[in-house]
Design a protein around this motif. Structure first.
Motif, mmCIF file in Angstrom:
data_model
loop_
_atom_site.group_PDB
_atom_site.id
_atom_site.type_symbol
_atom_site.label_atom_id
_atom_site.label_comp_id
_atom_site.label_asym_id
_atom_site.label_seq_id
_atom_site.Cartn_x
_atom_site.Cartn_y
_atom_site.Cartn_z
ATOM 1 N N THR A 100 34.593 44.863 34.636
ATOM 2 C CA THR A 100 35.671 43.766 34.127
ATOM 3 C C THR A 100 35.045 43.213 33.040
ATOM 4 O OG1 THR A 100 34.801 42.417 35.423
ATOM 5 C CG2 THR A 100 36.860 43.492 36.369
ATOM 6 N N ALA A 101 33.648 42.676 32.958
ATOM 7 C CA ALA A 101 33.113 41.656 31.948
ATOM 8 C C ALA A 101 33.757 40.587 32.388
ATOM 9 C CB ALA A 101 32.999 42.153 30.730
ATOM 10 N N SER A 102 34.163 39.892 31.405
ATOM 11 C CA SER A 102 34.470 38.339 31.434
ATOM 12 C C SER A 102 36.068 38.331 31.986
ATOM 13 C CB SER A 102 34.465 37.586 30.325
ATOM 14 O OG SER A 102 33.223 36.920 30.531
ATOM 15 N N ILE A 103 36.882 39.289 31.879
ATOM 16 C CA ILE A 103 38.318 39.311 32.188
ATOM 17 C C ILE A 103 38.602 39.015 33.581
ATOM 18 C CG2 ILE A 103 39.028 40.856 30.233
ATOM 19 C CD1 ILE A 103 39.404 42.889 32.212
ATOM 20 N N VAL A 104 37.283 39.259 34.398
ATOM 21 C CA VAL A 104 37.650 38.951 35.839
ATOM 22 C C VAL A 104 37.644 37.372 35.954
ATOM 23 C CG1 VAL A 104 35.132 38.540 36.250
ATOM 24 C CG2 VAL A 104 36.635 39.217 38.122
ATOM 25 N N SER A 154 34.107 38.696 48.403
ATOM 26 C CA SER A 154 34.923 38.893 49.604
ATOM 27 C C SER A 154 36.090 38.021 49.382
ATOM 28 C CB SER A 154 34.129 38.340 50.908
ATOM 29 O OG SER A 154 34.813 38.065 51.849
ATOM 30 N N GLY A 155 36.046 36.795 48.701
ATOM 31 C CA GLY A 155 37.141 35.981 48.540
ATOM 32 C C GLY A 155 37.864 36.637 47.357
ATOM 33 N N LEU A 156 37.468 37.151 46.471
ATOM 34 C CA LEU A 156 38.038 37.608 45.355
ATOM 35 C C LEU A 156 39.100 38.940 46.172
ATOM 36 C CD1 LEU A 156 38.271 37.793 41.974
ATOM 37 C CD2 LEU A 156 37.251 39.833 42.203
ATOM 38 N N GLY A 157 38.484 39.581 46.864
ATOM 39 C CA GLY A 157 39.431 40.846 47.502
ATOM 40 C C GLY A 157 40.260 40.315 48.225
ATOM 41 N N GLU A 158 40.175 39.415 49.110
ATOM 42 C CA GLU A 158 41.348 38.552 49.927
ATOM 43 C C GLU A 158 42.376 38.102 49.170
ATOM 44 O OE1 GLU A 158 41.830 38.793 53.276
ATOM 45 O OE2 GLU A 158 39.939 40.017 53.197
ATOM 46 N N LEU A 165 46.754 44.004 43.885
ATOM 47 C CA LEU A 165 45.791 44.802 43.410
ATOM 48 C C LEU A 165 45.213 45.667 44.390
ATOM 49 C CD1 LEU A 165 43.698 42.386 41.058
ATOM 50 C CD2 LEU A 165 46.004 43.203 40.921
ATOM 51 N N THR A 166 45.056 47.020 43.766
ATOM 52 C CA THR A 166 44.855 48.078 44.767
ATOM 53 C C THR A 166 43.442 48.850 44.339
ATOM 54 O OG1 THR A 166 46.014 49.821 43.665
ATOM 55 C CG2 THR A 166 47.202 48.766 45.414
ATOM 56 N N SER A 167 43.050 48.722 43.265
ATOM 57 C CA SER A 167 41.849 49.382 42.676
ATOM 58 C C SER A 167 40.739 48.323 41.926
ATOM 59 C CB SER A 167 42.203 50.402 41.597
ATOM 60 O OG SER A 167 43.237 51.304 42.064
ATOM 61 N N THR A 168 40.635 47.239 42.543
ATOM 62 C CA THR A 168 39.623 46.197 42.004
ATOM 63 C C THR A 168 38.740 45.904 42.849
ATOM 64 O OG1 THR A 168 41.389 45.319 40.531
ATOM 65 C CG2 THR A 168 39.368 43.785 41.075
ATOM 66 N N LYS A 169 37.422 45.814 42.751
ATOM 67 C CA LYS A 169 36.375 45.643 43.726
ATOM 68 C C LYS A 169 35.197 44.652 43.102
ATOM 69 C CE LYS A 169 32.816 47.950 46.565
ATOM 70 N NZ LYS A 169 32.305 49.146 47.016
ATOM 71 N N GLY A 170 35.196 43.440 43.646
ATOM 72 C CA GLY A 170 34.386 42.455 43.243
ATOM 73 C C GLY A 170 32.631 43.058 42.970
ATOM 74 N N GLY A 177 30.571 39.974 36.902
ATOM 75 C CA GLY A 177 30.789 40.743 35.665
ATOM 76 C C GLY A 177 30.997 42.229 35.793
ATOM 77 N N LEU A 178 30.464 42.839 36.883
ATOM 78 C CA LEU A 178 30.463 44.217 37.348
ATOM 79 C C LEU A 178 31.354 44.375 38.405
ATOM 80 C CD1 LEU A 178 26.636 45.077 37.535
ATOM 81 C CD2 LEU A 178 28.281 45.056 35.521
ATOM 82 N N THR A 179 32.335 43.656 38.446
ATOM 83 C CA THR A 179 33.525 44.056 39.176
ATOM 84 C C THR A 179 34.121 44.967 38.472
ATOM 85 O OG1 THR A 179 33.931 41.510 39.906
ATOM 86 C CG2 THR A 179 36.037 42.996 40.016
ATOM 87 N N GLN A 180 34.727 46.094 39.382
ATOM 88 C CA GLN A 180 35.483 47.295 38.825
ATOM 89 C C GLN A 180 36.899 46.924 38.736
ATOM 90 O OE1 GLN A 180 33.624 50.485 38.250
ATOM 91 N NE2 GLN A 180 32.493 48.787 37.411
ATOM 92 N N THR A 181 37.472 47.396 37.855
ATOM 93 C CA THR A 181 39.194 47.421 37.978
ATOM 94 C C THR A 181 39.644 48.452 36.880
ATOM 95 O OG1 THR A 181 40.961 45.810 37.819
ATOM 96 C CG2 THR A 181 39.295 46.047 35.819
#
Length: 300
Positions: A100-104, A154-158, A165-170, A177-181
């Motif tokens: 994601t970098a900063s779009i997260v 964890s909080g982001l995922g909840e 969202l179905t394909s985003t992992k913190g 910034g290494l969150t995947q989306t």
């Protein structure tokens, strides 16, 4: 850990001049790195969010990055018309995971607001003092604090489960910034923020005030942040950008998401890219992809 700088404000055009959609440095960007995108196709519909219950972007980058490996640029763009009834964004490229970098930071703010809603309160003054520079200036120190406050991945995922969202992992640990989306997930997130802006009813778990707060910050990004999907809109846009030079390759992730208005029509646009040899090349690739995505959406 070293932090690459934002594009210097002195090199940026004014907001009025940014109707061309980019900083002066971006306008001079190299166009030698051609991006090959897949054919346009329709993504799965934006899922309705679940009922509500009663480092990093330009931060983990390495100024001391290793020697660049050969570039293999990936770009995926997604666009969705807010004027129609469909929740199916048009995709250009493979809907695969990207950093994601900063779009997260939009997702972090949405999570913070949902958590505040659950407690029946508004954001505190200190929270707003962190949220506003996080979005408007892409401030990393503020993001570090809010990432901890929401409970990290964890909080982001909840929150993301509720948003749909179905394909985003913190990202791991403190590396937000290494969150995947994916591009389609970013459209889902944008939909939860901008749905209801042009019509009274929405099923977003974010309430009216929370949605308005995020939209307001995204329409007031600092001048040195006004590039990316905003190039499509010329003047009427809301956005968040992200960029990250990976220390393992020396190559750049460059992303841009937001809402743009073109000829009176409103679109959500998300463009994700990686493998860029420079940030400037990445910005150019993102802006070209955003333009193609919106153009293709107007023809469907």
């Amino acid at each position: 850990m070293s932090y690459p700088r934002h594009i210097p404000r002195s090199k940026c055009v004014s907001r009025a001049s940014s109707r061309a959609g980019a900083c002066a440095g971006v306008l001079l960007a190299s166009v030698t790195a051609l991006v090959s995108l897949g054919g346009m196709h329709v993504a799965p519909a934006v899922a309705a969010p679940a009922p509500s219950p009663s480092a990093q972007s330009h931060a983990t980058a390495g100024v001391n990055a290793t020697k660049q490996r050969p570039s293999k640029v990936r770009v995926t763009a997604a666009a969705l018309s807010l004027d129609g009834g469909s929740r199916k964004p048009l995709l250009d490229g493979e809907d695969a995971p990207y950093d994601t970098a900063s779009i997260v930071k939009v997702d972090i703010l949405a999570t913070l607001l949902l958590q505040a809603q659950d407690k029946g309160r508004h954001l505190t003054a200190p929270e707003r003092a962190l949220a506003e520079p996080m979005i408007r200036n892409s401030d990393n120190a503020a993001t570090n604090t809010l990432w901890r406050e929401i409970g990290g991945a964890s909080g982001l995922g909840e929150a993301n489960k509720r948003i749909g969202l179905t394909s985003t992992k913190g990202g791991p640990g403190t590396k937000w910034g290494l969150t995947q989306t994916t591009a389609s997930d970013q459209i889902r997130l944008l939909f939860s923020v901008f749905d209801g802006a042009t019509k009274p009813k929405t099923d977003s778990p974010l309430n009216k005030d929370s949605r308005a707060y995020i939209r307001t910050l995204m329409t007031r990004v600092a001048d040195d942040q006004a590039w990316g999907v905003s190039a499509v809109s010329r003047s009427d846009y809301a956005l968040k950008n992200g960029w990250l030079q990976r220390t393992t390759t020396g190559l750049w992730d460059v992303n841009s998401v937001g809402r743009v208005t073109v000829d009176g029509h409103h679109y959500l646009v998300a463009v994700l890219s990686d493998g860029n040899v420079s940030m400037r090349d990445g910005v150019s690739a993102v802006e070209r992809a955003a333009g193609r995505a919106v153009t293709a959406t107007t023809r469907t």
